[in-house]
Design an enzyme around this catalytic site. Structure first.
Site, PDB file in Angstrom:
ATOM      1  N   PHE A 149      37.546 -32.374 -91.874  1.00 31.63           N
ATOM      2  CA  PHE A 149      36.526 -33.319 -92.321  1.00 31.63           C
ATOM      3  C   PHE A 149      35.127 -32.726 -92.330  1.00 31.63           C
ATOM      4  O   PHE A 149      34.261 -33.190 -93.062  1.00 31.63           O
ATOM      5  CB  PHE A 149      36.524 -34.562 -91.414  1.00 31.63           C
ATOM      6  N   LYS A 173      45.564 -30.322 -99.615  1.00 31.63           N
ATOM      7  CA  LYS A 173      45.655 -31.571 -98.854  1.00 31.63           C
ATOM      8  C   LYS A 173      44.373 -31.680 -98.045  1.00 31.63           C
ATOM      9  O   LYS A 173      44.257 -31.163 -96.943  1.00 31.63           O
ATOM     10  CB  LYS A 173      46.885 -31.540 -97.935  1.00 31.63           C
ATOM     11  N   GLU A 176      41.850 -36.657 -94.690  1.00 28.85           N
ATOM     12  CA  GLU A 176      41.916 -38.067 -95.070  1.00 28.85           C
ATOM     13  C   GLU A 176      40.661 -38.814 -94.665  1.00 28.85           C
ATOM     14  O   GLU A 176      40.474 -39.974 -95.066  1.00 28.85           O
ATOM     15  CB  GLU A 176      43.141 -38.720 -94.417  1.00 28.85           C
ATOM     16  N   SER A 226      41.577 -28.286 -85.646  1.00 33.36           N
ATOM     17  CA  SER A 226      41.594 -28.194 -84.189  1.00 33.36           C
ATOM     18  C   SER A 226      42.674 -27.234 -83.699  1.00 33.36           C
ATOM     19  O   SER A 226      43.599 -26.878 -84.445  1.00 33.36           O
ATOM     20  CB  SER A 226      41.837 -29.577 -83.586  1.00 33.36           C
ATOM     21  N   CYS A 281      32.470 -25.625 -86.438  1.00 31.41           N
ATOM     22  CA  CYS A 281      33.260 -24.706 -85.621  1.00 31.41           C
ATOM     23  C   CYS A 281      32.444 -23.475 -85.239  1.00 31.41           C
ATOM     24  O   CYS A 281      32.857 -22.695 -84.373  1.00 31.41           O
ATOM     25  CB  CYS A 281      34.523 -24.281 -86.357  1.00 31.41           C
ATOM     26  N   GLU A 381      36.150 -27.920 -76.403  1.00 29.49           N
ATOM     27  CA  GLU A 381      35.259 -27.979 -77.562  1.00 29.49           C
ATOM     28  C   GLU A 381      34.821 -29.432 -77.731  1.00 29.49           C
ATOM     29  O   GLU A 381      35.630 -30.304 -78.072  1.00 29.49           O
ATOM     30  CB  GLU A 381      35.973 -27.490 -78.823  1.00 29.49           C
TER      31      GLU A 381
END
Length: 496
Positions: A149, A173, A176, A226, A281, A381
């Site tokens: 995201f 993909k 979402e 993740s 990240c 994190e």
């Protein structure tokens, strides 16, 4: 409620599914659109479309594939601000941050337009008498991209342009949580001249991902997200004999030497730690102050206290909300654990709310000092606007601290000493190092090279490594006989 379409075989269409995921605006959590969980049949159709398109796309000359990318980067630049507004609407990012997200993706597309020279093989004449050897770089087939995201423009553009420029076809993909931006990217790609089936876009959650990961016609998988999901995707993909590159979590340290420029250090740490609400990240989440530089922590806290979250079109806003209530709850829980475990909270953004948007996913800048390696705020994190400050006496201690950390995505050192910088870059066990640069994300002619638990795989994103990931090398050894053919068989493996 409006639904996000699928892209299958060059056509945008509504899914026939009965299962949808709400896409919400992070500033108030109102539903703005629904993402479909594509049916098994639709997933199979998308892969079949890509497989069929591969047979003709692989035969398209490399310069023609590059020209599609040239057209595409021109369209992305033309619609740059429009894409950024879409991105802001579904992520909450400030407009300036959203534009940066789009631009870093455009830079990768520009590199994809330069693919011709990267598709060149190698040759050697007379490896034995009258025998030549040469190699070709050839595409793999259908490739899969699963994107997060936090960078809905940049990270899809890390993947499908390079893969497709190399002669592959692609199934994307996207997350979402913010599928509108990738959908717009796909629309513009079709407008740039991409043939039907070369890029397909499907939506959904874990079930759809697992169907794609186990599909026999998918040859390679690219993922950013993740650590737990990255490990699952890497294991599942490789168990099904697929090539995989999985970029996972991080705990990035910035080491501050006492000889560095204080004003530059403090300004850089503010942006690198809480920019994009810390949802990067490559965010700096740990500042390691060496020697006397620890005296700057108070001034850093005061600067961070002045940064205010806000709406995407507020030019005074430092950053926007977190992506979801779940993300906010995780960050607040870790902030509380930091307090409970003995860290000193110099700036506490737990209670921040924005007037008129109290239901949004807001967390203000948060700064801890007296942090130890055993604390949850150091080990995990956080993925929020939280900075942990630590102090050590020497550069050697700082290097040892960073190297003990299980992550190895990015790090930086601020110093005026070439010797200190050289020692740090040589001894540090992290894939991407900045010297007086807080977030050392390389430009696309290099590769994004995280190490340790920040990456699972062998070949990294974009740059030359991406070409190697999305291609296979074929080596040919050739002889053309003349009239005086040597008599007798060769019973050895030696060329002669």
């Amino acid at each position: 409620m409006k639904q996000v379409p699928l892209l299958i075989n060059g056509e945008f269409s509504q899914s026939q599914t009965q299962t949808f995921i709400d896409v919400t605006n992070p500033i108030n959590n109102e539903v703005i659109v629904q993402a479909p969980c594509a049916t098994d049949t639709e997933i199979d159709m998308a892969v079949a479309s890509a497989k069929a398109a591969f047979m003709s796309w692989r035969e398209v000359p490399v310069p023609e594939r590059a020209r599609v990318m040239m057209n595409y980067q021109a369209l992305l630049k033309k619609h740059h601000d429009e894409i950024a507004e879409i991105l802001s609407s579904e992520t909450g990012k400030t407009f300036a941050d959203a534009k940066g997200d789009v631009w870093r993706g455009i830079e990768v597309v520009e590199q994809a337009a330069n693919v011709c020279s990267m598709m060149m093989g190698e040759t050697a004449e007379n490896v034995a008498r009258g025998i030549d050897t040469y190699s070709y770089i050839q595409p793999l087939g259908v490739c899969l991209g699963i994107t997060p995201f936090n960078f809905p423009a940049m990270i899809p553009l890390w993947m499908f342009p390079m893969a497709i420029a190399c002669g592959n076809t692609f199934v994307l993909k996207p997350s979402e949580q913010d599928p509108l931006t990738p959908t717009r990217l796909a629309e513009l790609f079709m407008e740039a001249g991409a043939p039907k089936g070369v890029l397909n876009v499907v939506h959904g959650g874990k079930d759809q991902v697992n169907q794609l990961l186990t599909h026999e016609d998918i040859k390679a998988v690219s993922f950013v997200g993740s650590v737990p999901v990255g490990q699952h995707i890497y294991k599942t993909a490789t168990d099904h004999m697929k090539r995989a590159q999985c970029f996972a979590g991080a705990k990035n340290h910035s080491v501050i030497m006492p000889d560095s420029n204080k004003a530059q250090v403090l300004n850089n740490l503010v942006g690198a730690s809480v920019g994009a609400a810390g949802q990067r990240c490559m965010a700096i989440s740990v500042a390691v102050f060496v020697g006397e530089s620890k005296e700057w922590i108070g001034e850093l806290a005061e600067l961070l206290k002045q940064v205010k979250p806000g709406l995407w079109d507020d030019k005074e806003a430092g950053f926007g909300p977190l992506i979801s209530p779940q993300a906010k709850a995780k960050v607040l829980d870790l902030i509380q654990q930091g307090k409970d475990q003995g860290a000193t909270c110099l700036v506490d953004g737990s209670d921040f709310t924005l007037e008129g948007y109290e239901s949004g996913n807001w967390v203000g800048p948060t700064v801890f000092t007296d942090v130890t390696e055993k604390m949850a705020i150091y080990q995990q994190e956080i993925f929020g606007p939280v900075l942990c400050c630590m102090a050590v006496d020497t550069l050697e201690e700082a290097i040892a601290l960073v190297n003990r950390n299980p992550y190895g995505n990015g790090t930086s050192i601020f110093t005026a000493s070439g010797a200190a910088a050289r020692k740090y870059q040589h001894e540090i066990e992290v894939g991407q190092v900045g010297i007086n640069v807080p977030i050392p994300v390389p430009l696309p002619f290099f590769s994004f090279t995280g190490w340790k638990n920040s990456f699972y795989g062998d070949l990294h994103a974009y740059g030359k490594q991406a070409v190697r990931f999305y291609t296979e090398t074929k080596t040919i050894t050739a002889r053309w006989f003349e009239d005086d053919i040597p008599s007798g068989p060769n019973m050895t493996i030696n060329l002669r």
